[in-house]
Structures are given as C-alpha cells and as structure tokens.
Design a protein around this motif. Structure first.
Motif, PDB file in Angstrom:
ATOM      1  N   LEU A 151     -24.970 -17.467 -74.193  1.00 26.11           N
ATOM      2  CA  LEU A 151     -24.037 -17.798 -73.366  1.00 26.11           C
ATOM      3  C   LEU A 151     -23.777 -19.168 -73.127  1.00 26.11           C
ATOM      4  O   LEU A 151     -22.974 -19.755 -72.377  1.00 26.11           O
ATOM      5  N   SER A 152     -24.734 -20.129 -73.300  1.00 22.79           N
ATOM      6  CA  SER A 152     -24.966 -21.720 -73.292  1.00 22.79           C
ATOM      7  C   SER A 152     -23.456 -22.119 -73.890  1.00 22.79           C
ATOM      8  O   SER A 152     -22.890 -21.818 -74.830  1.00 22.79           O
ATOM      9  N   PRO A 153     -23.155 -23.234 -73.291  1.00 28.31           N
ATOM     10  CA  PRO A 153     -21.848 -24.037 -73.646  1.00 28.31           C
ATOM     11  C   PRO A 153     -22.109 -24.312 -75.075  1.00 28.31           C
ATOM     12  O   PRO A 153     -21.183 -24.388 -76.032  1.00 28.31           O
ATOM     13  N   ASP A 154     -23.211 -25.117 -75.419  1.00 24.75           N
ATOM     14  CA  ASP A 154     -23.442 -25.483 -76.938  1.00 24.75           C
ATOM     15  C   ASP A 154     -23.271 -24.224 -78.077  1.00 24.75           C
ATOM     16  O   ASP A 154     -22.684 -24.438 -78.808  1.00 24.75           O
ATOM     17  N   ALA A 155     -23.963 -23.220 -77.643  1.00 28.41           N
ATOM     18  CA  ALA A 155     -23.911 -21.982 -78.554  1.00 28.41           C
ATOM     19  C   ALA A 155     -22.449 -21.680 -78.848  1.00 28.41           C
ATOM     20  O   ALA A 155     -21.921 -21.220 -79.844  1.00 28.41           O
ATOM     21  N   GLN A 156     -21.620 -21.663 -77.359  1.00 27.07           N
ATOM     22  CA  GLN A 156     -20.235 -20.899 -77.707  1.00 27.07           C
ATOM     23  C   GLN A 156     -19.249 -21.958 -78.323  1.00 27.07           C
ATOM     24  O   GLN A 156     -18.586 -21.646 -79.112  1.00 27.07           O
ATOM     25  N   ALA A 157     -19.622 -23.340 -78.234  1.00 28.00           N
ATOM     26  CA  ALA A 157     -18.729 -24.390 -78.840  1.00 28.00           C
ATOM     27  C   ALA A 157     -18.965 -24.388 -80.285  1.00 28.00           C
ATOM     28  O   ALA A 157     -18.103 -24.373 -81.175  1.00 28.00           O
ATOM     29  N   CYS A 158     -20.327 -24.104 -80.683  1.00 25.62           N
ATOM     30  CA  CYS A 158     -20.617 -24.004 -81.996  1.00 25.62           C
ATOM     31  C   CYS A 158     -20.048 -22.619 -82.629  1.00 25.62           C
ATOM     32  O   CYS A 158     -19.476 -22.800 -83.835  1.00 25.62           O
ATOM     33  N   PHE A 159     -19.781 -21.533 -81.982  1.00 24.21           N
ATOM     34  CA  PHE A 159     -19.302 -20.245 -82.305  1.00 24.21           C
ATOM     35  C   PHE A 159     -17.748 -20.692 -82.885  1.00 24.21           C
ATOM     36  O   PHE A 159     -17.099 -20.135 -83.575  1.00 24.21           O
ATOM     37  N   SER A 160     -17.051 -21.437 -81.599  1.00 21.53           N
ATOM     38  CA  SER A 160     -15.765 -21.525 -81.671  1.00 21.53           C
ATOM     39  C   SER A 160     -15.341 -22.440 -83.011  1.00 21.53           C
ATOM     40  O   SER A 160     -14.263 -22.428 -83.621  1.00 21.53           O
ATOM     41  N   GLU A 161     -16.172 -23.581 -83.172  1.00 19.13           N
ATOM     42  CA  GLU A 161     -15.977 -24.155 -84.215  1.00 19.13           C
ATOM     43  C   GLU A 161     -16.215 -23.294 -85.580  1.00 19.13           C
ATOM     44  O   GLU A 161     -15.514 -23.659 -86.415  1.00 19.13           O
ATOM     45  N   ALA A 162     -17.304 -22.680 -85.550  1.00 19.80           N
ATOM     46  CA  ALA A 162     -17.486 -21.874 -87.028  1.00 19.80           C
ATOM     47  C   ALA A 162     -16.361 -20.768 -87.243  1.00 19.80           C
ATOM     48  O   ALA A 162     -15.905 -20.774 -88.591  1.00 19.80           O
ATOM     49  N   LEU A 163     -16.012 -20.074 -86.243  1.00 17.34           N
ATOM     50  CA  LEU A 163     -15.196 -18.912 -86.490  1.00 17.34           C
ATOM     51  C   LEU A 163     -13.861 -18.676 -85.684  1.00 17.34           C
ATOM     52  O   LEU A 163     -13.142 -17.918 -85.699  1.00 17.34           O
ATOM     53  N   ARG A 164     -13.824 -19.711 -84.755  1.00 11.75           N
ATOM     54  CA  ARG A 164     -12.477 -19.682 -83.759  1.00 11.75           C
ATOM     55  C   ARG A 164     -12.453 -18.645 -82.820  1.00 11.75           C
ATOM     56  O   ARG A 164     -11.628 -18.019 -82.528  1.00 11.75           O
ATOM     57  N   TYR A 165     -13.838 -18.362 -82.446  1.00 11.20           N
ATOM     58  CA  TYR A 165     -13.814 -17.214 -81.249  1.00 11.20           C
ATOM     59  C   TYR A 165     -13.541 -18.096 -79.960  1.00 11.20           C
ATOM     60  O   TYR A 165     -13.831 -19.304 -79.812  1.00 11.20           O
ATOM     61  N   THR A 166     -13.181 -17.370 -78.967  1.00 10.58           N
ATOM     62  CA  THR A 166     -12.889 -17.913 -77.838  1.00 10.58           C
ATOM     63  C   THR A 166     -14.146 -17.977 -76.624  1.00 10.58           C
ATOM     64  O   THR A 166     -14.693 -16.812 -76.814  1.00 10.58           O
ATOM     65  N   PRO A 167     -14.516 -19.228 -76.156  1.00 10.93           N
ATOM     66  CA  PRO A 167     -15.755 -19.148 -75.501  1.00 10.93           C
ATOM     67  C   PRO A 167     -15.411 -18.496 -74.113  1.00 10.93           C
ATOM     68  O   PRO A 167     -14.241 -18.392 -73.497  1.00 10.93           O
ATOM     69  N   THR A 168     -16.574 -18.125 -73.397  1.00 10.43           N
ATOM     70  CA  THR A 168     -16.319 -17.398 -72.083  1.00 10.43           C
ATOM     71  C   THR A 168     -17.112 -18.277 -71.015  1.00 10.43           C
ATOM     72  O   THR A 168     -17.133 -17.993 -69.886  1.00 10.43           O
ATOM     73  N   ASN A 169     -17.825 -19.311 -71.476  1.00 10.20           N
ATOM     74  CA  ASN A 169     -18.511 -20.065 -70.479  1.00 10.20           C
ATOM     75  C   ASN A 169     -17.291 -21.171 -70.039  1.00 10.20           C
ATOM     76  O   ASN A 169     -17.055 -22.046 -70.834  1.00 10.20           O
ATOM     77  N   SER A 170     -17.207 -21.148 -68.738  1.00 12.61           N
ATOM     78  CA  SER A 170     -16.191 -22.267 -68.381  1.00 12.61           C
ATOM     79  C   SER A 170     -16.495 -23.571 -68.461  1.00 12.61           C
ATOM     80  O   SER A 170     -15.811 -24.817 -68.608  1.00 12.61           O
ATOM     81  N   LYS A 171     -17.972 -24.130 -68.911  1.00 14.38           N
ATOM     82  CA  LYS A 171     -18.390 -25.325 -69.391  1.00 14.38           C
ATOM     83  C   LYS A 171     -18.413 -25.593 -70.537  1.00 14.38           C
ATOM     84  O   LYS A 171     -18.809 -26.768 -70.972  1.00 14.38           O
ATOM     85  N   THR A 172     -17.980 -24.978 -71.462  1.00 13.10           N
ATOM     86  CA  THR A 172     -17.868 -25.093 -72.884  1.00 13.10           C
ATOM     87  C   THR A 172     -16.792 -26.025 -73.078  1.00 13.10           C
ATOM     88  O   THR A 172     -15.741 -25.955 -72.761  1.00 13.10           O
ATOM     89  N   VAL A 173     -17.090 -27.098 -74.171  1.00 14.71           N
ATOM     90  CA  VAL A 173     -16.309 -28.364 -74.152  1.00 14.71           C
ATOM     91  C   VAL A 173     -15.890 -28.241 -75.791  1.00 14.71           C
ATOM     92  O   VAL A 173     -16.837 -28.284 -76.366  1.00 14.71           O
ATOM     93  N   LEU A 174     -14.634 -27.996 -75.917  1.00 10.19           N
ATOM     94  CA  LEU A 174     -14.072 -28.136 -77.506  1.00 10.19           C
ATOM     95  C   LEU A 174     -13.379 -29.291 -77.910  1.00 10.19           C
ATOM     96  O   LEU A 174     -12.720 -29.908 -76.945  1.00 10.19           O
TER      97      LEU A 174
END
Length: 342
Positions: free
Chosen positions: A276-299
């Motif tokens: 759930l961490s911002p870093d992990a979610q940003a990584c997933f978004s970059e790799a596969l273009r999934y939408t993050p659920t953590n409001s602190k994720t920076v893309l």
C-alpha cells in the motif's frame, strides 16, 4: 543434564528459533508481467527491508480462492491477492482477518473506497484496474467522451466488444447495461445494446491479444477495456489513449488480504503495508498503468496521463458488486452467448 536444565535449554532454543520461523511468508501472484512487477515493486523491496523470504505461488484469483477454501483448516497462504472480489466472500466465511491502521499504517492514507470493507475482513485495494474507452487516437475522427457515445452509428463498424467470460468484458457489459437503463436485477437492456451494436457492425472478441489484432489489423477505433491494456497497446507501437467516460469509471479492485489461521500475522501485515505504500504503488503504476489507491502516491506526468490519478479523478471510480456478478455469472454468460450467436 537435569530435567530443569533441559527444559531451560529447550525454551532458549525455541526463543531463538521462533523469529527465524516467522521470517517467511507465502503469497500468491498472477504470473507473467504482473508477477514481474510484483517482485520489483513489492516483494524484492520487502525482502531487502525485512530479510524475510517470500514464497510465491502463481495462482489467479479464482484458483487461489478455491485453494483457500480447500485449505481452510491449514492454509498455505499468509497473504492472498484477489482481483475478482473474492475477498468479500472469503471474509464472510471467516477465511480472512481484518486489518487495522495499527497493523497496517498505510491504511490511513488510502482513499476511502479502497478500504471500505477492511473492518469486515476484506483486504484493502492496493491497485485499481480502471475500465474505460481505449481509443485509436490516430484513427478516430472525434474522440468519445462518455460511455453513451459507444452507441453512435459512426463508431459501430470500428467498435470492439469483449466477451463477458473475460472480467473486463463483464464490466463493460454492465456499464453498457447501466447507461441503457438496466440494473443488477435486469441486464436485458445491456444485451439489447450489444445486439444493436453487432447489427451495426461491431465485433466481439474473447481475449486481450484479439483486441490488439483488431486495432493493428482491422481498423478498430474503440474498445471498452482497461487502462493497463491500453498501455500494452502503446508499448506495441499503437497510437492509443485511455479515456474515462463521463458517467463514471468502473473498475476491478486488486486486493491484498490477510489469511486467518496463520502464525505470521505481524510479518504478513507488514507485507500488506508495503503493498500500500506510495513507492510501491508508483512503481506498479509505472510498470503496468494501474491506478494507485494511496492518496500520497506521486506519479510522473507521463504515467499520470495514462491512469485514473488524484483525489478528484478517483471520485469517478465505481465498482459493480462482485456478489451480484458471481450469483448471476452462469445465467448472464449463457444469455450473452445467445445474444452474440449470429
């Protein structure tokens, strides 16, 4: 050695052994590009931070859930991931444990929709596969802005629908049904819309590669499908973009769930927190273009353009009730098959 000494030695050895045993968890992942991203974004960083070993079983949601049910008295998984809403049923059957902000601090930063069921035992959503309109930007004369635009005659011969045996296809049908006035109790308006579109020249495919073929070879302009696959098409060299319909953006929620009946609750909770961490979610978004659920994720701007990103955009996300889908899946699949048989 006296009996007392032996007991003391045994207790000491157990005390040293317990942390070592606790430094290992078992999870499922979904294979292929997803599992590669899972390792890069969550699993490897988690291991680097904790020293814990993560055993991975490649199993899609339905298979993993079947395993969880069969192993309810002795489950193999510590954390189980679902993309089809199985966490709702699993929680109701007591197969999953609730998580709290004390156990998983990152919960505090999640959008509300991503953690709505955690008190019931439903795991939080750590990624969202948003379903909208995948559009050939270099071909379509005018871009659609809403789901209702799919019914425009000028798009009909260039429209690709997906069979509802595909999860994204199911979501697409339910969205068509909604704009046509249907409901979870009545999908006939959606089936009628599909029939009308097919009569006007639309096609139905069953798999993601078939969608790519339609865009690359058969002059497809629009397909109701997911943001992650729009990115796949872009990587394949096609000029496509992902558009959210004004009526809302239906989505598949990918959840991380804490399994009941396991000893490694603390370590498993830390793994979920990492997911759930911002870093992990940003990584997933970059790799596969999934939408993050953590409001602190920076893309980055490039990634953000391809996904549903930010608090305002996230408000448009919607989820069709997985319980309703599962209860009606067989009947709906049969009805859809009859509709497209021609």
């Amino acid at each position: 050695m006296t009996a007392t000494a032996r007991l003391a030695l045994t207790a000491t050895l157990c005390a040293f052994a317990a942390p070592a045993l606790a430094q290992e968890i078992t999870i499922n992942s979904f294979g292929g590009a997803y599992e590669e991203a899972h390792r890069k974004c969550v699993i490897d960083p988690f291991t680097a931070e904790t020293g814990a070993k993560v055993n991975i079983v490649t199993a899609y949601s339905a298979d993993a859930f079947a395993q969880l049910r069969a192993q309810k008295d002795a489950p193999q998984y510590d954390v189980i991931h679902f993309s089809g809403g199985q966490e709702i049923v699993g929680a109701s059957e007591g197969l999953l444990l609730p998580v709290t902000e004390e156990m998983v601090p990152s919960l505090a930063d999640l959008y509300d929709f991503a953690k709505a069921g955690v008190a019931n035992g439903e795991g939080p959503a750590y990624q969202i596969a948003a379903v909208g309109l995948v559009v050939a930007a270099d071909k379509v004369p005018s871009e659609p802005t809403k789901w209702a635009d799919l019914m425009k005659p000028e798009y009909a011969e260039h429209l690709v629908l997906t069979n509802i045996t595909n999860g994204y296809g199911m979501i697409g049908l339910l969205m068509l049904n909604q704009i046509a006035g249907g409901s979870g109790d009545d999908i006939q308006p959606g089936l009628d819309a599909v029939s009308q579109l097919l009569d006007a020249g639309a096609v139905v495919v069953s798999t993601s590669p078939e969608i790519q073929a339609e865009f690359a070879q058969n002059d497809a302009w629009i397909a109701p499908y997911a943001s992650d696959y729009a990115f796949t098409l872009k990587k394949a060299g096609l000029d496509v973009k992902f558009i959210q319909g004004e009526e809302g953006t239906p989505a598949s929620f990918i959840t991380a769930n804490l399994v009941a009946g396991r000893d490694n609750v603390e370590l498993a909770s830390k793994f979920i927190d990492k997911s759930l961490s911002p870093d992990a979610q940003a990584c997933f978004s970059e790799a596969l273009r999934y939408t993050p659920t953590n409001s602190k994720t920076v893309l980055t701007d490039e990634v953000a353009a391809d996904v549903v990103y930010g608090a305002d955009a996230a408000k448009g996300l919607m989820r069709f009730d997985p319980r309703v889908i599962e209860a009606n899946r067989s009947a709906w699949t049969e009805a859809f098959a009859k509709t497209i048989a021609r």
